[in-house]
Scaffold this motif. Structure first.
Motif, PDB file in Angstrom:
ATOM      1  N   LEU A   1       0.228  13.721  -0.717  1.00 15.19           N
ATOM      2  CA  LEU A   1       0.264  12.685   0.318  1.00 15.19           C
ATOM      3  C   LEU A   1       0.128  13.289   1.717  1.00 15.19           C
TER       4      LEU A   1
ATOM      5  N   GLU B   1      -3.316  14.392   2.874  1.00 18.25           N
ATOM      6  CA  GLU B   1      -4.219  13.291   3.194  1.00 18.25           C
ATOM      7  C   GLU B   1      -4.015  12.755   4.608  1.00 18.25           C
ATOM      8  N   ARG B   2      -2.931  13.160   5.265  1.00 16.23           N
ATOM      9  CA  ARG B   2      -2.641  12.674   6.621  1.00 16.23           C
ATOM     10  C   ARG B   2      -3.085  13.712   7.646  1.00 16.23           C
TER      11      ARG B   2
ATOM     12  N   GLN C   1       0.823  -1.205   0.000  1.00 14.60           N
ATOM     13  CA  GLN C   1       0.000   0.000   0.000  1.00 14.60           C
ATOM     14  C   GLN C   1       0.859   1.257   0.000  1.00 14.60           C
ATOM     15  N   ALA C   2       1.886   1.281   0.856  1.00 12.46           N
ATOM     16  CA  ALA C   2       2.748   2.461   0.951  1.00 12.46           C
ATOM     17  C   ALA C   2       3.517   2.696  -0.348  1.00 12.46           C
TER      18      ALA C   2
ATOM     19  N   ALA D   1       7.817   6.603   1.892  1.00 15.06           N
ATOM     20  CA  ALA D   1       6.957   5.433   2.116  1.00 15.06           C
ATOM     21  C   ALA D   1       7.334   4.722   3.407  1.00 15.06           C
TER      22      ALA D   1
ATOM     23  N   SER E   1       2.513   1.875  -3.275  1.00 19.21           N
ATOM     24  CA  SER E   1       1.525   2.377  -4.230  1.00 19.21           C
ATOM     25  C   SER E   1       1.288   3.870  -4.037  1.00 19.21           C
ATOM     26  N   TRP E   2       1.267   4.316  -2.779  1.00 17.99           N
ATOM     27  CA  TRP E   2       1.075   5.744  -2.497  1.00 17.99           C
ATOM     28  C   TRP E   2       2.114   6.595  -3.204  1.00 17.99           C
TER      29      TRP E   2
END
Length: 244
Positions: A181, A184-185, A118-119, A147, A121-122
């Motif tokens: 990114l 989004e956090r 997943q990371a 990542a 892919s981010w």
């Protein structure tokens, strides 16, 4: 989510941080200042690598350091760090670099593999897990470092000039990715940089340190309207000039 109250750090006769008070919520801030202003010292205090000589540091609602003591050690803070030299382990694959911290926390292989995929892919590195860091480009190594920090689901993220060695074109490309990114956090993200273009693009709030103190903070527009010191004035002029 991060609060420093009257934090001072002394090293011998030198005062590295001087009664610094600062609150950070779920936001991305750029931390700037001249050499020796206290930027790296502040990161070390937040990580738990250095106790404040005086004052108190709280992260995610708990006191982690105060008055010469480290109450919560670095490995228990869940604060992720991306260093200037990236500090990727050359003897591990990309997957191994990301999975190491998860394994240290006792997370099982199936969940580790899912979170690593997943990371990656981010940051647009699908399929790179078996590679070694030496096989990657400079930009790809930067993505691995980000990542590796995000895969831990940290309560805060610190970055110490992570793109200082990249050329302008590659830096611009990665800034767009990292800015997305980071937005989004919902955690405090502190991005140390000397580059006004990075500060402008990565953060909505700029915090300026000089002499171990916060001399000004706010949006770039706010700093432009009333720069508090000559350094702030020069910094915002450079940031605005980058738009030309």
């Amino acid at each position: 989510m991060i609060e420093l109250v009257s934090v001072s750090v002394r090293r011998g006769p030198a005062l590295m941080l001087d009664r610094l008070t600062l609150s950070l919520g779920a936001e991305v801030v750029a931390l700037v200042g001249p050499s020796g202003s206290g930027k790296t010292t502040l990161l070390r205090v937040l990580l738990g690598l250095e106790p404040p000589s005086a004052g108190q540091v709280s992260i995610a609602g708990r006191v982690v350091s105060h008055d010469g003591r480290v109450d919560v050690p670095p490995e228990e803070r869940n604060v992720a760090m991306v260093f200037q030299d990236l500090a990727l382990w050359p003897h591990l694959t990309v997957h191994g670099n990301l999975a190491y911290g998860l394994s240290a926390r006792g997370i099982g292989k199936t969940e580790r593999d899912r979170r690593v995929a997943q990371a990656l892919s981010w940051v647009g590195l699908d399929g790179k897990a078996p590679r070694s860091p030496q096989e990657l480009s400079g930009g790809e190594r930067q993505r691995v470092a980000i990542a590796r920090a995000l895969v831990l689901d940290p309560v805060a993220l610190l970055l110490d000039e992570p793109m200082g060695s990249l050329d302008v074109a590659l830096k611009s490309e990665l800034l767009d990715l990292f800015a997305r990114l980071f937005r989004e956090r919902e955690i405090p993200i502190v991005y140390v940089t000397h580059d006004p273009r990075e500060a402008r693009r990565i953060a909505r709030r700029i915090i300026v340190l000089e002499g171990g103190r916060v001399v000004q903070h706010g949006s770039l527009d706010e700093l432009v309207l009333a720069p508090a010191t000559p350094f702030v004035g020069a910094f915002v002029r450079a940031a605005r000039g980058a738009d030309a």
